[in-house]
Write a protein that holds these residues in place. Sequence first.
Motif, PDB file in Angstrom:
ATOM      1  N   UNK A  10       0.695  -9.212  17.191  1.00  0.00           N
ATOM      2  CA  UNK A  10       0.810 -10.552  16.632  1.00  0.00           C
ATOM      3  C   UNK A  10      -0.138 -10.858  15.487  1.00  0.00           C
ATOM      4  N   UNK A  11      -0.691  -9.836  14.825  1.00  0.00           N
ATOM      5  CA  UNK A  11      -1.618 -10.064  13.717  1.00  0.00           C
ATOM      6  C   UNK A  11      -0.922 -10.159  12.365  1.00  0.00           C
ATOM      7  N   UNK A  12       0.275  -9.592  12.252  1.00  0.00           N
ATOM      8  CA  UNK A  12       1.057  -9.705  11.015  1.00  0.00           C
ATOM      9  C   UNK A  12       2.458 -10.200  11.368  1.00  0.00           C
ATOM     10  N   UNK A  13       3.116 -10.819  10.381  1.00  0.00           N
ATOM     11  CA  UNK A  13       4.461 -11.353  10.621  1.00  0.00           C
ATOM     12  C   UNK A  13       5.502 -10.232  10.631  1.00  0.00           C
ATOM     13  N   UNK A  14       5.411  -9.313   9.663  1.00  0.00           N
ATOM     14  CA  UNK A  14       6.396  -8.242   9.552  1.00  0.00           C
ATOM     15  C   UNK A  14       5.876  -7.172   8.604  1.00  0.00           C
ATOM     16  N   UNK A  15       6.535  -6.016   8.613  1.00  0.00           N
ATOM     17  CA  UNK A  15       6.244  -4.960   7.646  1.00  0.00           C
ATOM     18  C   UNK A  15       7.536  -4.214   7.355  1.00  0.00           C
ATOM     19  N   UNK A  16       7.592  -3.602   6.185  1.00  0.00           N
ATOM     20  CA  UNK A  16       8.769  -2.808   5.828  1.00  0.00           C
ATOM     21  C   UNK A  16       8.345  -1.674   4.920  1.00  0.00           C
ATOM     22  N   UNK A  17       9.140  -0.618   4.925  1.00  0.00           N
ATOM     23  CA  UNK A  17       8.891   0.528   4.066  1.00  0.00           C
ATOM     24  C   UNK A  17       9.835   0.419   2.880  1.00  0.00           C
ATOM     25  N   UNK A  18       9.261   0.296   1.676  1.00  0.00           N
ATOM     26  CA  UNK A  18      10.048   0.166   0.448  1.00  0.00           C
ATOM     27  C   UNK A  18      10.142   1.531  -0.221  1.00  0.00           C
ATOM     28  N   UNK A  19      11.368   2.008  -0.423  1.00  0.00           N
ATOM     29  CA  UNK A  19      11.571   3.320  -1.041  1.00  0.00           C
ATOM     30  C   UNK A  19      12.221   3.202  -2.418  1.00  0.00           C
ATOM     31  N   UNK A  20      12.175   2.012  -3.014  1.00  0.00           N
ATOM     32  CA  UNK A  20      12.853   1.794  -4.283  1.00  0.00           C
ATOM     33  C   UNK A  20      12.080   2.337  -5.483  1.00  0.00           C
ATOM     34  N   UNK A  21      10.783   2.564  -5.368  1.00  0.00           N
ATOM     35  CA  UNK A  21       9.983   3.072  -6.485  1.00  0.00           C
ATOM     36  C   UNK A  21       9.916   4.592  -6.481  1.00  0.00           C
ATOM     37  N   UNK A  22       9.020   5.117  -7.309  1.00  0.00           N
ATOM     38  CA  UNK A  22       8.840   6.564  -7.395  1.00  0.00           C
ATOM     39  C   UNK A  22       8.251   7.107  -6.093  1.00  0.00           C
ATOM     40  N   UNK A  23       7.282   6.372  -5.531  1.00  0.00           N
ATOM     41  CA  UNK A  23       6.673   6.742  -4.259  1.00  0.00           C
ATOM     42  C   UNK A  23       6.958   5.652  -3.242  1.00  0.00           C
ATOM     43  N   UNK A  41       6.343   2.880  -0.407  1.00  0.00           N
ATOM     44  CA  UNK A  41       5.227   1.971  -0.156  1.00  0.00           C
ATOM     45  C   UNK A  41       5.496   1.197   1.125  1.00  0.00           C
ATOM     46  N   UNK A  42       4.433   0.756   1.759  1.00  0.00           N
ATOM     47  CA  UNK A  42       4.569  -0.088   2.941  1.00  0.00           C
ATOM     48  C   UNK A  42       4.149  -1.502   2.538  1.00  0.00           C
ATOM     49  N   UNK A  43       5.018  -2.468   2.855  1.00  0.00           N
ATOM     50  CA  UNK A  43       4.756  -3.861   2.503  1.00  0.00           C
ATOM     51  C   UNK A  43       4.539  -4.642   3.788  1.00  0.00           C
ATOM     52  N   UNK A  44       3.383  -5.290   3.873  1.00  0.00           N
ATOM     53  CA  UNK A  44       3.000  -6.044   5.060  1.00  0.00           C
ATOM     54  C   UNK A  44       3.026  -7.527   4.730  1.00  0.00           C
ATOM     55  N   UNK A  45       3.707  -8.316   5.567  1.00  0.00           N
ATOM     56  CA  UNK A  45       3.758  -9.766   5.396  1.00  0.00           C
ATOM     57  C   UNK A  45       2.723 -10.368   6.334  1.00  0.00           C
ATOM     58  N   UNK A  46       1.714 -11.047   5.755  1.00  0.00           N
ATOM     59  CA  UNK A  46       0.631 -11.599   6.572  1.00  0.00           C
ATOM     60  C   UNK A  46       1.112 -12.805   7.361  1.00  0.00           C
ATOM     61  N   UNK A  47       0.450 -13.045   8.470  1.00  0.00           N
ATOM     62  CA  UNK A  47       0.822 -14.136   9.364  1.00  0.00           C
ATOM     63  C   UNK A  47      -0.231 -15.242   9.269  1.00  0.00           C
ATOM     64  N   UNK A  48       0.224 -16.483   9.201  1.00  0.00           N
ATOM     65  CA  UNK A  48      -0.670 -17.639   9.121  1.00  0.00           C
ATOM     66  C   UNK A  48      -0.460 -18.490  10.369  1.00  0.00           C
ATOM     67  N   UNK A  49      -1.567 -18.821  11.049  1.00  0.00           N
ATOM     68  CA  UNK A  49      -1.521 -19.644  12.252  1.00  0.00           C
ATOM     69  C   UNK A  49      -2.441 -20.847  12.019  1.00  0.00           C
ATOM     70  N   UNK A  53       0.857  -1.187   0.000  1.00  0.00           N
ATOM     71  CA  UNK A  53       0.000   0.000   0.000  1.00  0.00           C
ATOM     72  C   UNK A  53       0.894   1.238   0.000  1.00  0.00           C
ATOM     73  N   UNK A  54       0.379   2.384  -0.458  1.00  0.00           N
ATOM     74  CA  UNK A  54       1.161   3.626  -0.391  1.00  0.00           C
ATOM     75  C   UNK A  54       1.526   3.942   1.062  1.00  0.00           C
ATOM     76  N   UNK A  55       2.724   4.480   1.270  1.00  0.00           N
ATOM     77  CA  UNK A  55       3.243   4.737   2.614  1.00  0.00           C
ATOM     78  C   UNK A  55       2.698   6.037   3.200  1.00  0.00           C
ATOM     79  N   UNK A  56       2.421   6.010   4.499  1.00  0.00           N
ATOM     80  CA  UNK A  56       2.225   7.212   5.308  1.00  0.00           C
ATOM     81  C   UNK A  56       2.647   6.854   6.730  1.00  0.00           C
ATOM     82  N   UNK A  57       2.940   7.859   7.541  1.00  0.00           N
ATOM     83  CA  UNK A  57       3.370   7.604   8.915  1.00  0.00           C
ATOM     84  C   UNK A  57       2.280   6.897   9.712  1.00  0.00           C
ATOM     85  N   UNK A  58       1.017   7.291   9.493  1.00  0.00           N
ATOM     86  CA  UNK A  58      -0.102   6.689  10.215  1.00  0.00           C
ATOM     87  C   UNK A  58      -0.229   5.204   9.867  1.00  0.00           C
ATOM     88  N   UNK A  59      -0.101   4.853   8.584  1.00  0.00           N
ATOM     89  CA  UNK A  59      -0.188   3.456   8.163  1.00  0.00           C
ATOM     90  C   UNK A  59       0.963   2.648   8.748  1.00  0.00           C
TER      91      UNK A  59
END
Length: 132
Positions: A45-58, A60-68, A28-34
Amino acid sequence: MSNLSDPIADFLTRLRNGVRAGQAEISAPYSKMKAEIARILKQEGYIANYEIATDGKFPAIKVVSKVVNRAPAITGLKRVSRPGLRRYVGSGEIPRVLGGMGVAILSTPRGVMSGREAKKLNVGGELLAYVW
């Protein structure tokens, strides 16, 4: 880039749709609130991890979903306060989500935090979303 009236609802919808579709990573597009909402979801404990990707023009925040147990950790998301109708709660009015099994996310004067944390610090604020 589209002009959204509620970017937080867009983020939660992308997350909900991605989890239901069984995607491992949601972007999703990045913002501080997101980023703060993703931090709380990881902390609770609802998601495995997240990271902010700055490699594109804008950025983005990438969220890795968690499976239990072959099921997603997130079973539901609901946006509570929205641009057309803001919802504010005091420290004593913070709701329990699913009898304490879920989490309420609040935006307080001390930053974005979970409902449990806000009750502990005796602070209220805008009720952003429920996650269970």
